[in-house]
Design an enzyme around this catalytic site. Structure first.
Site, short mmCIF file in Angstrom:
data_model
loop_
_atom_site.label_atom_id
_atom_site.label_comp_id
_atom_site.label_asym_id
_atom_site.label_seq_id
_atom_site.Cartn_x
_atom_site.Cartn_y
_atom_site.Cartn_z
N GLY A 59 0.84 -1.36 0.02
CA GLY A 59 -0.01 0.00 0.08
C GLY A 59 0.74 1.17 0.14
O GLY A 59 0.26 2.38 0.23
N TRP A 61 1.95 2.85 -2.45
CA TRP A 61 1.74 3.73 -3.66
C TRP A 61 0.40 4.57 -3.16
O TRP A 61 0.11 5.61 -3.43
CB TRP A 61 1.57 3.05 -4.94
CG TRP A 61 2.70 2.63 -5.70
CD1 TRP A 61 3.87 2.69 -5.22
CD2 TRP A 61 2.91 2.46 -7.06
NE1 TRP A 61 4.78 2.48 -6.13
CE2 TRP A 61 4.21 2.31 -7.42
CE3 TRP A 61 1.92 2.31 -8.13
CZ2 TRP A 61 4.76 2.18 -8.43
CZ3 TRP A 61 2.44 2.06 -9.37
CH2 TRP A 61 3.98 1.84 -9.56
N ASP A 78 -5.82 -5.78 -4.97
CA ASP A 78 -4.85 -6.63 -4.83
C ASP A 78 -5.30 -8.16 -4.56
O ASP A 78 -6.36 -8.34 -3.86
CB ASP A 78 -3.80 -6.37 -3.91
CG ASP A 78 -2.40 -6.89 -4.06
OD1 ASP A 78 -1.47 -6.32 -4.43
OD2 ASP A 78 -2.08 -8.36 -3.74
N ASP A 94 -8.15 -11.31 -7.58
CA ASP A 94 -6.94 -11.35 -8.69
C ASP A 94 -7.36 -10.52 -9.94
O ASP A 94 -8.62 -10.72 -10.21
CB ASP A 94 -6.84 -12.73 -9.03
CG ASP A 94 -5.62 -13.15 -9.83
OD1 ASP A 94 -4.72 -13.73 -9.36
OD2 ASP A 94 -5.49 -12.72 -10.93
N ASP A 118 1.57 -1.91 -10.52
CA ASP A 118 2.98 -2.45 -9.97
C ASP A 118 2.92 -3.82 -9.86
O ASP A 118 3.62 -4.41 -9.26
CB ASP A 118 3.14 -1.61 -8.81
CG ASP A 118 4.64 -1.49 -8.47
OD1 ASP A 118 5.56 -1.82 -9.38
OD2 ASP A 118 4.65 -1.46 -7.16
N LYS A 158 4.10 -1.62 -14.93
CA LYS A 158 5.54 -2.11 -14.88
C LYS A 158 5.71 -3.45 -15.82
O LYS A 158 4.79 -4.33 -16.02
CB LYS A 158 5.38 -2.81 -13.20
CG LYS A 158 6.82 -3.59 -13.13
CD LYS A 158 7.18 -3.24 -11.59
CE LYS A 158 6.73 -4.33 -10.52
NZ LYS A 158 6.98 -4.15 -9.36
C1 LIG Z 1 5.43 -4.96 -6.03
S1 LIG Z 1 3.99 -5.24 -5.37
C2 LIG Z 1 3.21 -3.78 -5.35
C3 LIG Z 1 3.56 -2.83 -4.26
C4 LIG Z 1 2.84 -1.64 -3.98
N1 LIG Z 1 2.90 -0.42 -5.48
C5 LIG Z 1 3.22 -0.49 -2.76
O1 LIG Z 1 3.74 0.41 -3.18
O2 LIG Z 1 2.96 -1.17 -1.94
C6 LIG Z 1 3.18 -6.13 -6.42
C7 LIG Z 1 1.75 -6.56 -5.88
O3 LIG Z 1 1.10 -7.32 -7.09
C8 LIG Z 1 0.06 -8.39 -6.45
N2 LIG Z 1 -0.11 -9.20 -7.69
C9 LIG Z 1 0.48 -10.05 -8.26
N3 LIG Z 1 -0.08 -10.45 -9.29
C10 LIG Z 1 -1.70 -10.21 -8.96
C11 LIG Z 1 -2.59 -10.45 -9.56
N4 LIG Z 1 -2.72 -11.22 -10.51
N5 LIG Z 1 -3.93 -10.04 -9.28
C12 LIG Z 1 -3.87 -9.10 -8.07
N6 LIG Z 1 -2.45 -8.63 -7.47
C13 LIG Z 1 -1.66 -9.12 -7.94
C14 LIG Z 1 1.04 -8.84 -5.47
O4 LIG Z 1 0.25 -9.51 -4.43
C15 LIG Z 1 1.80 -7.57 -4.78
O5 LIG Z 1 1.24 -7.29 -3.75
#
Ligand SMILES: C[S@@+](CC[C@H](N)C(=O)[O-])C[C@H]1O[C@@H](n2cnc3c(N)ncnc32)[C@H](O)[C@@H]1O
Length: 204
Positions: A59, A61, A78, A94, A118, A158
Protein backbone atom coordinates in the site's frame (compact mmCIF):
# COMPACT_ATOMS: atom_id res chain seq x y z
CA UNK A 1 17.28 -19.36 0.44
CA UNK A 2 19.98 -20.70 2.78
CA UNK A 3 20.43 -19.14 6.26
CA UNK A 4 23.59 -17.26 5.19
CA UNK A 5 22.05 -15.97 1.95
CA UNK A 6 18.97 -14.85 3.89
CA UNK A 7 21.03 -12.95 6.45
CA UNK A 8 23.05 -11.26 3.63
CA UNK A 9 19.76 -10.32 1.93
CA UNK A 10 18.41 -8.75 5.14
CA UNK A 11 21.71 -6.88 5.70
CA UNK A 12 21.64 -5.45 2.16
CA UNK A 13 17.91 -4.68 2.43
CA UNK A 14 18.30 -2.79 5.71
CA UNK A 15 21.27 -0.83 4.35
CA UNK A 16 19.35 0.16 1.22
CA UNK A 17 18.94 3.95 1.05
CA UNK A 18 15.28 3.80 -0.02
CA UNK A 19 14.39 1.20 2.63
CA UNK A 20 15.81 3.53 5.31
CA UNK A 21 14.01 6.52 3.77
CA UNK A 22 10.69 4.67 3.60
CA UNK A 23 11.00 3.61 7.25
CA UNK A 24 11.77 7.21 8.23
CA UNK A 25 8.75 8.51 6.30
CA UNK A 26 6.40 5.69 7.40
CA UNK A 27 5.87 4.27 3.93
CA UNK A 28 4.85 0.62 3.82
CA UNK A 29 7.57 -0.14 1.28
CA UNK A 30 10.43 1.42 -0.68
CA UNK A 31 8.20 1.19 -3.80
CA UNK A 32 6.72 4.54 -2.72
CA UNK A 33 9.79 6.28 -4.16
CA UNK A 34 9.25 4.76 -7.60
CA UNK A 35 5.83 6.40 -7.81
CA UNK A 36 7.21 9.66 -6.38
CA UNK A 37 9.87 9.69 -9.14
CA UNK A 38 7.29 8.80 -11.79
CA UNK A 39 5.22 11.74 -10.60
CA UNK A 40 8.21 14.11 -10.56
CA UNK A 41 8.89 13.23 -14.19
CA UNK A 42 5.38 12.85 -15.67
CA UNK A 43 2.98 14.79 -13.35
CA UNK A 44 0.12 12.39 -14.01
CA UNK A 45 -1.30 12.20 -10.47
CA UNK A 46 -1.60 15.94 -10.00
CA UNK A 47 -3.67 16.15 -13.18
CA UNK A 48 -6.07 13.38 -12.09
CA UNK A 49 -9.23 13.10 -10.03
CA UNK A 50 -9.78 9.33 -9.88
CA UNK A 51 -7.00 6.75 -9.72
CA UNK A 52 -7.02 2.94 -9.81
CA UNK A 53 -3.98 1.13 -8.37
CA UNK A 54 -3.70 -2.54 -9.49
CA UNK A 55 -1.45 -4.75 -7.35
CA UNK A 56 -1.51 -2.19 -4.56
CA UNK A 57 -0.35 -4.26 -1.53
CA UNK A 58 1.18 -3.50 0.90
CA UNK A 59 0.00 0.00 0.00
CA UNK A 60 2.87 2.47 -0.28
CA UNK A 61 1.59 3.78 -3.64
CA UNK A 62 -1.82 4.23 -2.01
CA UNK A 63 -0.11 6.22 0.74
CA UNK A 64 1.56 8.45 -1.86
CA UNK A 65 -1.77 8.88 -3.70
CA UNK A 66 -3.51 9.77 -0.43
CA UNK A 67 -1.21 12.77 -0.05
CA UNK A 68 -2.65 14.41 -3.20
CA UNK A 69 -5.57 16.69 -2.24
CA UNK A 70 -6.79 16.86 -5.88
CA UNK A 71 -7.75 13.16 -5.85
CA UNK A 72 -11.45 12.48 -5.30
CA UNK A 73 -11.31 8.70 -5.41
CA UNK A 74 -8.48 6.25 -4.89
CA UNK A 75 -9.25 2.60 -5.58
CA UNK A 76 -6.83 -0.27 -4.89
CA UNK A 77 -6.93 -3.92 -5.99
CA UNK A 78 -4.72 -6.80 -4.86
CA UNK A 79 -5.08 -10.53 -4.31
CA UNK A 80 -3.51 -9.95 -0.89
CA UNK A 81 -5.19 -8.16 2.01
CA UNK A 82 -3.91 -4.71 3.02
CA UNK A 83 -4.16 -2.64 6.19
CA UNK A 84 -6.90 -0.21 5.31
CA UNK A 85 -5.91 3.36 4.42
CA UNK A 86 -8.32 6.21 5.03
CA UNK A 87 -9.96 7.46 1.86
CA UNK A 88 -9.03 4.38 -0.16
CA UNK A 89 -11.57 1.87 -1.47
CA UNK A 90 -9.98 -1.58 -1.62
CA UNK A 91 -11.03 -4.73 -3.52
CA UNK A 92 -9.34 -8.04 -2.75
CA UNK A 93 -9.27 -9.78 -6.14
CA UNK A 94 -6.91 -11.37 -8.62
CA UNK A 95 -6.87 -9.08 -11.67
CA UNK A 96 -7.53 -12.05 -13.97
CA UNK A 97 -10.88 -12.65 -12.23
CA UNK A 98 -13.61 -11.60 -14.68
CA UNK A 99 -15.99 -10.82 -11.84
CA UNK A 100 -13.57 -8.02 -10.83
CA UNK A 101 -13.84 -6.48 -14.29
CA UNK A 102 -17.60 -6.78 -14.07
CA UNK A 103 -17.79 -5.23 -10.62
CA UNK A 104 -15.40 -2.36 -11.42
CA UNK A 105 -17.12 -1.64 -14.73
CA UNK A 106 -20.55 -1.45 -13.09
CA UNK A 107 -19.21 0.81 -10.36
CA UNK A 108 -16.68 2.99 -12.18
CA UNK A 109 -17.26 2.71 -15.96
CA UNK A 110 -14.84 5.10 -17.79
CA UNK A 111 -14.30 7.03 -14.62
CA UNK A 112 -10.56 6.84 -14.02
CA UNK A 113 -8.03 9.39 -15.26
CA UNK A 114 -5.12 7.20 -14.23
CA UNK A 115 -4.59 3.44 -13.88
CA UNK A 116 -1.41 2.18 -12.19
CA UNK A 117 -0.06 -1.36 -12.23
CA UNK A 118 2.95 -2.32 -10.11
CA UNK A 119 2.20 -6.02 -10.55
CA UNK A 120 5.10 -8.39 -11.09
CA UNK A 121 4.29 -12.05 -11.59
CA UNK A 122 6.42 -14.49 -9.57
CA UNK A 123 9.84 -14.52 -11.18
CA UNK A 124 11.13 -17.93 -12.30
CA UNK A 125 14.45 -16.71 -13.71
CA UNK A 126 13.56 -18.26 -17.08
CA UNK A 127 13.36 -15.21 -19.34
CA UNK A 128 10.79 -16.63 -21.77
CA UNK A 129 8.46 -17.80 -18.99
CA UNK A 130 8.80 -14.51 -17.08
CA UNK A 131 8.10 -12.49 -20.24
CA UNK A 132 5.05 -14.64 -21.03
CA UNK A 133 3.73 -14.15 -17.48
CA UNK A 134 4.21 -10.40 -17.79
CA UNK A 135 2.38 -10.53 -21.13
CA UNK A 136 -0.59 -12.17 -19.44
CA UNK A 137 -0.58 -9.53 -16.64
CA UNK A 138 -0.40 -6.84 -19.33
CA UNK A 139 -3.40 -8.33 -21.10
CA UNK A 140 -5.43 -8.29 -17.88
CA UNK A 141 -4.34 -4.74 -17.02
CA UNK A 142 -5.26 -3.61 -20.54
CA UNK A 143 -8.68 -5.28 -20.35
CA UNK A 144 -9.34 -3.39 -17.12
CA UNK A 145 -7.99 -0.05 -18.28
CA UNK A 146 -9.85 -0.29 -21.62
CA UNK A 147 -13.11 -0.44 -19.67
CA UNK A 148 -12.28 1.96 -16.87
CA UNK A 149 -10.14 4.75 -18.29
CA UNK A 150 -11.75 7.88 -19.56
CA UNK A 151 -10.73 9.08 -23.03
CA UNK A 152 -7.32 10.81 -22.74
CA UNK A 153 -6.65 8.99 -19.46
CA UNK A 154 -3.23 7.56 -18.62
CA UNK A 155 -1.72 4.24 -17.61
CA UNK A 156 1.55 3.39 -15.86
CA UNK A 157 2.41 -0.29 -16.05
CA UNK A 158 5.41 -2.22 -14.75
CA UNK A 159 7.23 -4.47 -17.24
CA UNK A 160 10.47 -6.38 -17.70
CA UNK A 161 13.15 -4.86 -19.87
CA UNK A 162 13.50 -7.99 -21.99
CA UNK A 163 13.07 -9.21 -25.55
CA UNK A 164 9.27 -8.72 -25.52
CA UNK A 165 9.27 -5.14 -24.25
CA UNK A 166 9.08 -3.75 -27.79
CA UNK A 167 6.16 -6.05 -28.64
CA UNK A 168 4.29 -4.94 -25.50
CA UNK A 169 5.06 -1.26 -26.20
CA UNK A 170 3.67 -1.73 -29.72
CA UNK A 171 0.51 -3.25 -28.27
CA UNK A 172 0.11 -0.33 -25.87
CA UNK A 173 0.64 2.10 -28.75
CA UNK A 174 -2.63 0.90 -30.26
CA UNK A 175 -4.58 2.24 -27.28
CA UNK A 176 -2.49 5.29 -26.25
CA UNK A 177 -1.20 8.39 -28.03
CA UNK A 178 2.26 8.35 -26.43
CA UNK A 179 4.40 5.66 -24.79
CA UNK A 180 7.58 6.22 -22.76
CA UNK A 181 9.74 3.71 -20.89
CA UNK A 182 11.15 4.91 -17.57
CA UNK A 183 13.43 3.31 -14.98
CA UNK A 184 13.28 5.21 -11.66
CA UNK A 185 16.55 5.64 -9.72
CA UNK A 186 14.86 3.95 -6.76
CA UNK A 187 14.31 0.80 -8.85
CA UNK A 188 17.19 -1.54 -8.04
CA UNK A 189 19.92 -1.50 -10.70
CA UNK A 190 20.06 -5.30 -10.81
CA UNK A 191 16.31 -5.51 -11.42
CA UNK A 192 15.11 -5.50 -15.00
CA UNK A 193 11.85 -3.78 -14.09
CA UNK A 194 10.87 -0.65 -15.99
CA UNK A 195 7.64 1.31 -16.13
CA UNK A 196 5.82 2.03 -19.36
CA UNK A 197 4.08 5.37 -19.13
CA UNK A 198 1.13 5.44 -21.54
CA UNK A 199 -0.48 8.82 -22.15
CA UNK A 200 -3.73 9.74 -23.84
CA UNK A 201 -6.09 6.75 -23.95
CA UNK A 202 -7.70 6.67 -27.40
CA UNK A 203 -11.28 6.00 -28.31
CA UNK A 204 -10.44 2.95 -30.48
C1 LIG B 1 5.50 -4.96 -6.08
S1 LIG B 1 4.02 -5.29 -5.24
C2 LIG B 1 3.20 -3.75 -5.30
C3 LIG B 1 3.72 -2.74 -4.32
C4 LIG B 1 2.81 -1.54 -4.22
N1 LIG B 1 2.91 -0.71 -5.42
C5 LIG B 1 3.16 -0.68 -3.03
O1 LIG B 1 3.62 0.42 -3.25
O2 LIG B 1 2.95 -1.12 -1.91
C6 LIG B 1 3.11 -6.22 -6.41
C7 LIG B 1 1.75 -6.63 -5.93
O3 LIG B 1 1.04 -7.23 -7.02
C8 LIG B 1 0.16 -8.19 -6.49
N2 LIG B 1 -0.25 -9.11 -7.55
C9 LIG B 1 0.53 -9.92 -8.31
N3 LIG B 1 -0.21 -10.58 -9.21
C10 LIG B 1 -1.51 -10.18 -9.01
C11 LIG B 1 -2.74 -10.52 -9.63
N4 LIG B 1 -2.79 -11.39 -10.64
N5 LIG B 1 -3.87 -9.92 -9.18
C12 LIG B 1 -3.82 -9.03 -8.15
N6 LIG B 1 -2.67 -8.67 -7.52
C13 LIG B 1 -1.53 -9.24 -7.95
C14 LIG B 1 0.97 -8.88 -5.40
O4 LIG B 1 0.09 -9.50 -4.47
C15 LIG B 1 1.74 -7.69 -4.81
O5 LIG B 1 1.09 -7.19 -3.69
Amino acid sequence: MSGKKKSNWFKAHNNDFYVRLSKKNDYKSRAAYKLIELEEKFSLIRGSKNVLDLGCAPGSWLQVLSSFPNLISIVGVDRLEIDRIQGVEFFRYDISDLSLLDLLTKKFNSKFNLVLSDIAPNITGIVDVDQANFASVTENVLNISNKLLEIDGNLIIKQFNGPRLKEISNLLEISFKKIEVFKPKSSKKNSSEVYIVCKGFKDC
